[in-house]
Design a protein around this motif. Structure first.
Motif, PDB file in Angstrom:
ATOM      1  N   PHE A   1       0.838  -1.201   0.000  1.00  0.00           N
ATOM      2  CA  PHE A   1       0.000   0.000   0.000  1.00  0.00           C
ATOM      3  C   PHE A   1       0.873   1.251   0.000  1.00  0.00           C
ATOM      4  N   ASN A   2       1.865   1.279   0.885  1.00  0.00           N
ATOM      5  CA  ASN A   2       2.766   2.438   0.963  1.00  0.00           C
ATOM      6  C   ASN A   2       3.548   2.625  -0.328  1.00  0.00           C
ATOM      7  N   LYS A   3       3.955   1.537  -0.942  1.00  0.00           N
ATOM      8  CA  LYS A   3       4.675   1.612  -2.216  1.00  0.00           C
ATOM      9  C   LYS A   3       3.767   2.187  -3.305  1.00  0.00           C
ATOM     10  N   ALA A   4       2.503   1.764  -3.332  1.00  0.00           N
ATOM     11  CA  ALA A   4       1.554   2.275  -4.322  1.00  0.00           C
ATOM     12  C   ALA A   4       1.295   3.769  -4.112  1.00  0.00           C
ATOM     13  N   ILE A   5       1.237   4.207  -2.854  1.00  0.00           N
ATOM     14  CA  ILE A   5       1.057   5.629  -2.543  1.00  0.00           C
ATOM     15  C   ILE A   5       2.267   6.418  -3.046  1.00  0.00           C
ATOM     16  N   LYS A   6       3.451   5.890  -2.850  1.00  0.00           N
ATOM     17  CA  LYS A   6       4.677   6.559  -3.332  1.00  0.00           C
ATOM     18  C   LYS A   6       4.681   6.661  -4.861  1.00  0.00           C
ATOM     19  N   GLU A   7       4.144   5.650  -5.540  1.00  0.00           N
ATOM     20  CA  GLU A   7       4.068   5.689  -7.000  1.00  0.00           C
ATOM     21  C   GLU A   7       3.134   6.814  -7.463  1.00  0.00           C
TER      22      GLU A   7
ATOM     23  N   PRO B   1       3.991  14.849  -9.133  1.00  0.00           N
ATOM     24  CA  PRO B   1       4.761  15.701  -8.215  1.00  0.00           C
ATOM     25  C   PRO B   1       4.284  17.150  -8.172  1.00  0.00           C
ATOM     26  N   SER B   2       3.699  17.641  -9.252  1.00  0.00           N
ATOM     27  CA  SER B   2       3.273  19.041  -9.272  1.00  0.00           C
ATOM     28  C   SER B   2       2.007  19.281  -8.452  1.00  0.00           C
ATOM     29  N   GLU B   3       1.280  18.210  -8.119  1.00  0.00           N
ATOM     30  CA  GLU B   3       0.030  18.356  -7.386  1.00  0.00           C
ATOM     31  C   GLU B   3       0.145  18.018  -5.904  1.00  0.00           C
ATOM     32  N   ILE B   4       1.252  17.398  -5.524  1.00  0.00           N
ATOM     33  CA  ILE B   4       1.407  16.943  -4.143  1.00  0.00           C
ATOM     34  C   ILE B   4       2.617  17.631  -3.523  1.00  0.00           C
ATOM     35  N   ASN B   5       2.383  18.349  -2.444  1.00  0.00           N
ATOM     36  CA  ASN B   5       3.464  19.015  -1.712  1.00  0.00           C
ATOM     37  C   ASN B   5       3.785  18.179  -0.482  1.00  0.00           C
ATOM     38  N   GLY B   6       4.924  17.523  -0.494  1.00  0.00           N
ATOM     39  CA  GLY B   6       5.295  16.652   0.618  1.00  0.00           C
ATOM     40  C   GLY B   6       4.836  15.233   0.374  1.00  0.00           C
ATOM     41  N   ASP B   7       4.458  14.562   1.448  1.00  0.00           N
ATOM     42  CA  ASP B   7       4.025  13.167   1.357  1.00  0.00           C
ATOM     43  C   ASP B   7       2.520  13.079   1.126  1.00  0.00           C
ATOM     44  N   LEU B   8       2.119  12.237   0.211  1.00  0.00           N
ATOM     45  CA  LEU B   8       0.699  12.026  -0.053  1.00  0.00           C
ATOM     46  C   LEU B   8       0.011  11.455   1.183  1.00  0.00           C
ATOM     47  N   ALA B   9       0.719  10.690   1.971  1.00  0.00           N
ATOM     48  CA  ALA B   9       0.134  10.091   3.180  1.00  0.00           C
ATOM     49  C   ALA B   9      -0.307  11.157   4.187  1.00  0.00           C
ATOM     50  N   ASP B  10       0.231  12.368   4.078  1.00  0.00           N
ATOM     51  CA  ASP B  10      -0.176  13.457   4.968  1.00  0.00           C
ATOM     52  C   ASP B  10      -1.514  14.071   4.553  1.00  0.00           C
ATOM     53  N   TYR B  11      -2.027  13.711   3.404  1.00  0.00           N
ATOM     54  CA  TYR B  11      -3.265  14.278   2.885  1.00  0.00           C
ATOM     55  C   TYR B  11      -4.514  13.532   3.350  1.00  0.00           C
ATOM     56  N   PHE B  12      -4.352  12.327   3.869  1.00  0.00           N
ATOM     57  CA  PHE B  12      -5.523  11.526   4.242  1.00  0.00           C
ATOM     58  C   PHE B  12      -5.248  10.662   5.467  1.00  0.00           C
ATOM     59  N   GLU B  13      -6.347  10.191   6.062  1.00  0.00           N
ATOM     60  CA  GLU B  13      -6.286   9.234   7.160  1.00  0.00           C
ATOM     61  C   GLU B  13      -7.262   8.103   6.853  1.00  0.00           C
ATOM     62  N   VAL B  14      -6.896   6.913   7.214  1.00  0.00           N
ATOM     63  CA  VAL B  14      -7.799   5.777   7.086  1.00  0.00           C
ATOM     64  C   VAL B  14      -8.211   5.396   8.504  1.00  0.00           C
TER      65      VAL B  14
ATOM     66  N   LYS C   1      -9.275   3.946  -4.360  1.00  0.00           N
ATOM     67  CA  LYS C   1      -9.172   2.613  -4.960  1.00  0.00           C
ATOM     68  C   LYS C   1      -8.153   1.760  -4.201  1.00  0.00           C
ATOM     69  N   LEU C   2      -7.024   2.363  -3.835  1.00  0.00           N
ATOM     70  CA  LEU C   2      -6.008   1.629  -3.082  1.00  0.00           C
ATOM     71  C   LEU C   2      -6.506   1.244  -1.695  1.00  0.00           C
ATOM     72  N   VAL C   3      -7.222   2.151  -1.044  1.00  0.00           N
ATOM     73  CA  VAL C   3      -7.763   1.842   0.280  1.00  0.00           C
ATOM     74  C   VAL C   3      -8.722   0.666   0.180  1.00  0.00           C
ATOM     75  N   LYS C   4      -9.578   0.666  -0.832  1.00  0.00           N
ATOM     76  CA  LYS C   4     -10.504  -0.458  -1.016  1.00  0.00           C
ATOM     77  C   LYS C   4      -9.738  -1.750  -1.260  1.00  0.00           C
ATOM     78  N   GLN C   5      -8.668  -1.655  -2.041  1.00  0.00           N
ATOM     79  CA  GLN C   5      -7.896  -2.845  -2.399  1.00  0.00           C
ATOM     80  C   GLN C   5      -7.129  -3.415  -1.202  1.00  0.00           C
ATOM     81  N   TYR C   6      -6.543  -2.552  -0.380  1.00  0.00           N
ATOM     82  CA  TYR C   6      -5.654  -3.025   0.677  1.00  0.00           C
ATOM     83  C   TYR C   6      -6.286  -3.085   2.063  1.00  0.00           C
TER      84      TYR C   6
END
Length: 76
Positions: free
Chosen positions: A8-14, A20-33, A59-64
């Motif tokens: 899951f973390n690898k898919a988020i990094k992908e 890169p132009s739409e995400i400032n920092g880590d994408l994981a900081d944008y959401f909580e599960v 989609k990734l959250v549903k998958q993982y």
């Protein structure tokens, strides 16, 4: 479960690398599960981000996070 979370973390990094132009920092900081009391999961957005990235993460959250349904054998 650790292997699933690593994937899951690898898919988020992908997604981060692809957008890169739409995400400032880590994408994981944008959401909580969040896990609800009934065992289901809820995706909560902490920061604003474009809809197409929200759909990819959802989609990734549903998958993982959502377990596969238990198959009940048919009885005769």
């Amino acid at each position: 479960m650790a292997g699933k979370m690593d994937a899951f973390n690898k898919a988020i990094k992908e997604i981060e690398k692809a957008n890169p132009s739409e995400i400032n920092g880590d994408l994981a900081d944008y959401f909580e599960v969040l896990k609800k009391e009934n065992g289901t999961y809820n995706l909560k957005w902490v920061k604003n981000i474009s809809t197409h990235i929200r759909h990819k993460v959802a989609k990734l959250v549903k998958q993982y996070y959502i377990p596969e349904p238990v198959k009940v054998p048919k009885t005769k």
